[in-house]
Design a protein around this motif. Structure first.
Motif, PDB file in Angstrom:
ATOM      1  N   ARG B 154      -1.229   8.112 -17.326  1.00 19.90           N
ATOM      2  CA  ARG B 154      -2.123   7.440 -16.500  1.00 19.90           C
ATOM      3  C   ARG B 154      -1.905   7.657 -15.005  1.00 19.90           C
ATOM      4  NH1 ARG B 154      -0.415   1.684 -19.287  1.00 19.90           N
ATOM      5  NH2 ARG B 154       1.258   2.469 -18.186  1.00 19.90           N
ATOM      6  N   SER B 155      -3.002   7.318 -14.298  1.00 19.59           N
ATOM      7  CA  SER B 155      -2.870   7.524 -12.882  1.00 19.59           C
ATOM      8  C   SER B 155      -2.045   6.535 -12.154  1.00 19.59           C
ATOM      9  CB  SER B 155      -4.593   7.400 -12.402  1.00 19.59           C
ATOM     10  OG  SER B 155      -4.274   7.212 -10.766  1.00 19.59           O
ATOM     11  N   THR B 156      -1.345   7.188 -11.292  1.00 18.75           N
ATOM     12  CA  THR B 156      -0.415   6.354 -10.706  1.00 18.75           C
ATOM     13  C   THR B 156      -1.212   5.838  -8.969  1.00 18.75           C
ATOM     14  OG1 THR B 156       0.553   8.351  -9.412  1.00 18.75           O
ATOM     15  CG2 THR B 156       1.895   7.409 -11.255  1.00 18.75           C
ATOM     16  N   PHE B 157      -2.198   6.478  -8.850  1.00 10.27           N
ATOM     17  CA  PHE B 157      -2.942   5.984  -7.615  1.00 10.27           C
ATOM     18  C   PHE B 157      -2.880   4.777  -7.311  1.00 10.27           C
ATOM     19  CE2 PHE B 157      -6.329   5.830  -4.742  1.00 10.27           C
ATOM     20  CZ  PHE B 157      -6.070   6.753  -3.767  1.00 10.27           C
ATOM     21  N   ALA B 158      -3.457   3.751  -7.996  1.00  8.25           N
ATOM     22  CA  ALA B 158      -3.520   2.477  -7.481  1.00  8.25           C
ATOM     23  C   ALA B 158      -2.063   1.760  -6.607  1.00  8.25           C
ATOM     24  CB  ALA B 158      -4.054   1.701  -8.619  1.00  8.25           C
ATOM     25  N   SER B 159      -1.256   2.179  -7.569  1.00  6.16           N
ATOM     26  CA  SER B 159       0.288   1.704  -7.069  1.00  6.16           C
ATOM     27  C   SER B 159       0.768   2.286  -5.965  1.00  6.16           C
ATOM     28  CB  SER B 159       1.105   1.678  -8.233  1.00  6.16           C
ATOM     29  OG  SER B 159       1.355   2.973  -8.818  1.00  6.16           O
ATOM     30  N   VAL B 160       0.331   3.666  -5.881  1.00  6.03           N
ATOM     31  CA  VAL B 160       0.763   4.298  -4.702  1.00  6.03           C
ATOM     32  C   VAL B 160      -0.126   3.803  -3.201  1.00  6.03           C
ATOM     33  CG1 VAL B 160       0.993   6.626  -3.462  1.00  6.03           C
ATOM     34  CG2 VAL B 160       1.303   6.264  -5.986  1.00  6.03           C
ATOM     35  N   GLU B 161      -1.391   3.828  -3.621  1.00  3.82           N
ATOM     36  CA  GLU B 161      -1.886   3.066  -2.514  1.00  3.82           C
ATOM     37  C   GLU B 161      -1.703   1.622  -1.982  1.00  3.82           C
ATOM     38  OE1 GLU B 161      -6.405   2.851  -3.023  1.00  3.82           O
ATOM     39  OE2 GLU B 161      -6.586   4.462  -1.281  1.00  3.82           O
ATOM     40  N   ARG B 162      -1.038   0.971  -2.900  1.00  2.00           N
ATOM     41  CA  ARG B 162      -0.632  -0.581  -2.496  1.00  2.00           C
ATOM     42  C   ARG B 162       0.628  -0.300  -1.495  1.00  2.00           C
ATOM     43  NH1 ARG B 162      -1.870  -2.101  -7.892  1.00  2.00           N
ATOM     44  NH2 ARG B 162       0.373  -1.454  -8.459  1.00  2.00           N
ATOM     45  N   ALA B 163       1.434   0.711  -1.628  1.00  2.00           N
ATOM     46  CA  ALA B 163       2.518   1.008  -0.888  1.00  2.00           C
ATOM     47  C   ALA B 163       2.001   1.750   0.336  1.00  2.00           C
ATOM     48  CB  ALA B 163       3.237   2.224  -1.596  1.00  2.00           C
ATOM     49  N   LEU B 164       0.710   2.440   0.377  1.00  2.00           N
ATOM     50  CA  LEU B 164       0.289   2.898   1.644  1.00  2.00           C
ATOM     51  C   LEU B 164       0.081   1.971   2.359  1.00  2.00           C
ATOM     52  CD1 LEU B 164      -0.516   5.455   3.178  1.00  2.00           C
ATOM     53  CD2 LEU B 164      -2.348   5.755   1.536  1.00  2.00           C
ATOM     54  N   PHE B 165      -0.902   1.103   1.982  1.00  2.00           N
ATOM     55  CA  PHE B 165      -1.260  -0.237   2.666  1.00  2.00           C
ATOM     56  C   PHE B 165      -0.252  -0.898   3.358  1.00  2.00           C
ATOM     57  CE2 PHE B 165      -5.412   0.238   0.317  1.00  2.00           C
ATOM     58  CZ  PHE B 165      -6.088   0.604   1.446  1.00  2.00           C
ATOM     59  N   LEU B 166       0.979  -1.022   2.678  1.00  2.00           N
ATOM     60  CA  LEU B 166       2.086  -1.916   3.357  1.00  2.00           C
ATOM     61  C   LEU B 166       2.719  -0.937   4.504  1.00  2.00           C
ATOM     62  CD1 LEU B 166       4.004  -3.304   0.097  1.00  2.00           C
ATOM     63  CD2 LEU B 166       2.984  -4.431   1.931  1.00  2.00           C
ATOM     64  N   LEU B 167       2.646   0.440   4.383  1.00  2.00           N
ATOM     65  CA  LEU B 167       3.303   1.209   5.225  1.00  2.00           C
ATOM     66  C   LEU B 167       2.469   1.517   6.341  1.00  2.00           C
ATOM     67  CD1 LEU B 167       5.325   3.580   2.925  1.00  2.00           C
ATOM     68  CD2 LEU B 167       6.249   2.122   4.296  1.00  2.00           C
ATOM     69  N   SER B 168       1.281   1.492   5.999  1.00  2.00           N
ATOM     70  CA  SER B 168       0.310   2.077   7.329  1.00  2.00           C
ATOM     71  C   SER B 168      -0.109   0.913   8.162  1.00  2.00           C
ATOM     72  CB  SER B 168      -0.883   2.891   6.588  1.00  2.00           C
ATOM     73  OG  SER B 168      -1.627   2.175   6.043  1.00  2.00           O
ATOM     74  N   GLN B 169       0.084  -0.395   7.840  1.00  2.00           N
ATOM     75  CA  GLN B 169      -0.357  -1.295   8.507  1.00  2.00           C
ATOM     76  C   GLN B 169       0.842  -2.118   8.936  1.00  2.00           C
ATOM     77  OE1 GLN B 169      -3.236  -3.354   5.981  1.00  2.00           O
ATOM     78  NE2 GLN B 169      -4.647  -1.506   5.910  1.00  2.00           N
ATOM     79  N   GLY B 170       0.540  -3.064   9.984  1.00  2.00           N
ATOM     80  CA  GLY B 170       1.585  -4.048  10.532  1.00  2.00           C
ATOM     81  C   GLY B 170       3.109  -3.262  11.056  1.00  2.00           C
ATOM     82  N   ALA B 171       3.932  -4.269  10.462  1.00  2.00           N
ATOM     83  CA  ALA B 171       5.141  -3.813  10.757  1.00  2.00           C
ATOM     84  C   ALA B 171       5.653  -2.685  10.022  1.00  2.00           C
ATOM     85  CB  ALA B 171       6.202  -4.936  10.315  1.00  2.00           C
ATOM     86  N   GLY B 172       5.277  -2.258   9.069  1.00  2.00           N
ATOM     87  CA  GLY B 172       5.453  -1.103   8.189  1.00  2.00           C
ATOM     88  C   GLY B 172       5.261   0.289   8.813  1.00  2.00           C
ATOM     89  N   ARG B 173       4.113   0.168   9.613  1.00  2.00           N
ATOM     90  CA  ARG B 173       4.098   1.586  10.434  1.00  2.00           C
ATOM     91  C   ARG B 173       5.483   1.807  11.323  1.00  2.00           C
ATOM     92  NH1 ARG B 173      -0.267   3.752  10.562  1.00  2.00           N
ATOM     93  NH2 ARG B 173       0.478   5.235  12.412  1.00  2.00           N
ATOM     94  N   SER B 174       6.194   1.035  11.632  1.00  2.00           N
ATOM     95  CA  SER B 174       7.542   1.294  12.420  1.00  2.00           C
ATOM     96  C   SER B 174       8.336   2.055  11.507  1.00  2.00           C
ATOM     97  CB  SER B 174       7.894   0.008  12.898  1.00  2.00           C
ATOM     98  OG  SER B 174       8.520  -0.591  11.948  1.00  2.00           O
ATOM     99  N   ILE B 175       8.460   2.014  10.246  1.00  2.00           N
ATOM    100  CA  ILE B 175       9.309   2.663   9.415  1.00  2.00           C
ATOM    101  C   ILE B 175       8.734   3.844   8.622  1.00  2.00           C
ATOM    102  CG2 ILE B 175      11.240   0.930   9.500  1.00  2.00           C
ATOM    103  CD1 ILE B 175       9.281   0.764   6.373  1.00  2.00           C
ATOM    104  N   TRP B 176       7.490   4.023   8.844  1.00  2.00           N
ATOM    105  CA  TRP B 176       6.704   4.819   7.827  1.00  2.00           C
ATOM    106  C   TRP B 176       6.551   6.162   8.852  1.00  2.00           C
ATOM    107  CZ3 TRP B 176       0.964   6.242   7.541  1.00  2.00           C
ATOM    108  CH2 TRP B 176       0.786   6.970   6.694  1.00  2.00           C
ATOM    109  N   SER B 177       7.200   7.229   7.932  1.00  2.00           N
ATOM    110  CA  SER B 177       7.192   8.708   8.732  1.00  2.00           C
ATOM    111  C   SER B 177       5.926   9.498   8.341  1.00  2.00           C
ATOM    112  CB  SER B 177       8.551   9.144   8.323  1.00  2.00           C
ATOM    113  OG  SER B 177       8.461   9.566   6.891  1.00  2.00           O
ATOM    114  N   GLY B 178       5.499   9.220   7.223  1.00  2.00           N
ATOM    115  CA  GLY B 178       4.267  10.134   6.833  1.00  2.00           C
ATOM    116  C   GLY B 178       3.939  10.721   5.456  1.00  2.00           C
TER     117      GLY B 178
END
Lengths: 74, 387
Positions: B154-178
């Motif tokens: 099955r697709s993993t997309f939805a769960s990865v996109e949840r992580a992406l929102f955590l990393l790309s917004q707010g405090a998460g941006r400070s530790i997200w490299s790309g």
């Protein structure tokens, strides 16, 4: 590679390609601030202060390391 | 591989980056994965996670290496498999254990994750320890779903996109490299770029699929064809002309930086020594793990942190060849005008059963086209004479 499994390589004989970093810096300062080229110049200036060797590509870890499966580096 | 005794190695470059397999298993099943879906199946013999005793010994070896080479800082990457399979609390203990043994240098931690297990607890751990996080995602759902499935297909997309929102917004941006994104040339490159760019990442790494002369990359019908260059150049033109540009695409950065005389780049480019080691969950010290796509055992060095130092690794022929990088290339590459940029291509991409690694990259034509076109665009902008 042809159908027999033999690998053929082009005979190279041209001059090496290169760009003048100082010239790039001048042009970026004059016309290209904020562009991709400007971003690279900024990064190279930062590095010049610290110095570094090689990266990896299979992670997004530090953009200043050689491993290529990675992309980290804020 | 040439005889390392015949190579001129002024001084081995010390290891700055330690890629640590904290977990040898993964919770998802990407069909291109070099760990599980290629010839080397060494993961089956590895413990599922790196023990804290092994982590402590690893820390002692890192400390020893850093002291010997007077390294002011090093980086330790939690890798897998999927590192978050062991859970954030274990990762915290693992970092503490390594850290406690390293007094001679500054340690920075990082993690490469598929994102499916990256939740608020993982975010809290990464923020607390300032662990930089790289996220593996190939593009929007349609592209992700070409390869990145869970164990039931099955697709993993939805769960990865949840992580992406955590990393790309707010405090998460400070530790997200790309992003780390594997290219599939069936996808629309601009759709992929537009999607990834919409999260304003600091960095995008576009990876060529792992392949070689006996494992032809998908869609690479002949040595002369350049489908991968064409795909990447579509993104390059878009990226290069955007303003303001805040996202680095490392593949393009490396080409331009090396053309301008930089001495650092991804291991896939340039002729500088490679400066990292891979450590398996049992403590084995290995060469770059993507060699698993070439032949079984290709990355095995016969070393282990309990018996060997990282300096001993530098003496192993395969590692020595990657240190004396130019000397280890085939004659065709040595005389090529772009060799200082492509470095002969990524090591696994050079492999053939008959010639070993003494070949140009299977992507040679793509690399040349990419380099020449990037050069032409930048040279035009800075008013240099085109050769």
């Amino acid at each position: 590679m042809d159908d027999t499994g033999t690998i053929h390589h082009d005979p190279p004989n041209e001059r090496p390609l290169s760009l003048d970093l100082r010239r790039i810096e001048e042009v970026v300062e004059r016309d290209l601030a904020g562009t991709a080229l400007g971003l690279i110049v900024l990064e190279l200036r930062d590095k010049r202060a610290g110095g570094n060797a090689k990266h990896s590509s299979h992670s997004s870890y530090n953009q200043y390391s050689t491993y290529s499966m990675m992309t980290i580096g804020c | 591989m040439p005889d390392p005794d015949s190579m001129s190695i002024p001084q081995p470059a010390p290891i700055h980056l330690f890629i640590c397999k904290v977990a040898s298993r993964c919770n998802i099943d990407c069909d291109y994965c070099y760990v599980y879906h290629h010839v080397d199946q060494g993961w089956r013999q590895q413990p599922s996670r790196m023990s804290l005793a092994t982590a402590a010994q690893l820390g002692r070896r890192i400390n020893e290496h850093a002291a010997r080479h007077q390294l002011p800082s090093i980086e330790v990457v939690m890798h897998g498999g999927e590192p978050l399979l062991v859970g954030p609390e274990y990762l915290r203990q693992w970092c503490d254990t390594v850290d406690a043994e390293v007094q001679e240098t500054k340690v920075s931690f990082a993690m490469q994750t598929n994102g499916t297990l990256f939740d608020e607890r993982a975010l809290a751990f990464c923020l607390e320890r300032n662990v930089k996080v790289g996220l593996s995602l190939d593009g929007p759902r349609t592209v992700n779903d070409l390869h990145r499935f869970d164990r039931k297909g099955r697709s993993t997309f939805a769960s990865v996109e949840r992580a992406l929102f955590l990393l790309s917004q707010g405090a998460g941006r400070s530790i997200w490299s790309g992003f780390l994104s594997v290219i599939d040339i069936r996808s629309d490159p601009l759709e992929v770029y537009s999607y990834l760019r919409s999260f304003n990442p600091k960095l995008i790494e576009l990876l060529l699929p792992l392949g070689h002369y006996d494992l032809r990359p998908p869609g690479k019908d002949s040595a002369e064809s350049t489908p991968y260059a064409d795909w990447m150049l579509a993104i390059f033109r878009e990226w290069y002309n955007e303003r303001p540009q805040t996202t680095m695409i490392r593949r393009f950065r490396d080409v331009i930086a090396l053309l301008a005389g930089a001495t650092d780049s991804s291991e896939e480019w340039g002729v500088q020594p490679v400066d990292f080691a891979v450590i398996e969950t049992n403590g084995d010290i290995e060469a770059v793990d993507s060699l698993k796509t070439t032949y079984s055992g290709a990355n095995h060095l016969g070393l282990n942190v309990f018996r060997h130092s990282f300096d001993e690794m530098l003496e192993v022929p395969l590692v020595a060849a990657r240190q004396a990088r130019f000397e280890s290339l085939c004659e065709t590459c040595k005389s090529c005008p772009v060799v200082n940029i492509c470095g002969g291509g990524y090591l696994p991409h050079r492999y053939s059963r008959n010639g070993g690694f003494q070949n140009p990259s299977v992507y040679c034509a793509d690399l040349k086209k990419l380099i020449n076109e990037v050069y032409a665009v930048v040279a035009r902008d800075v008013g240099e004479c085109l050769q």
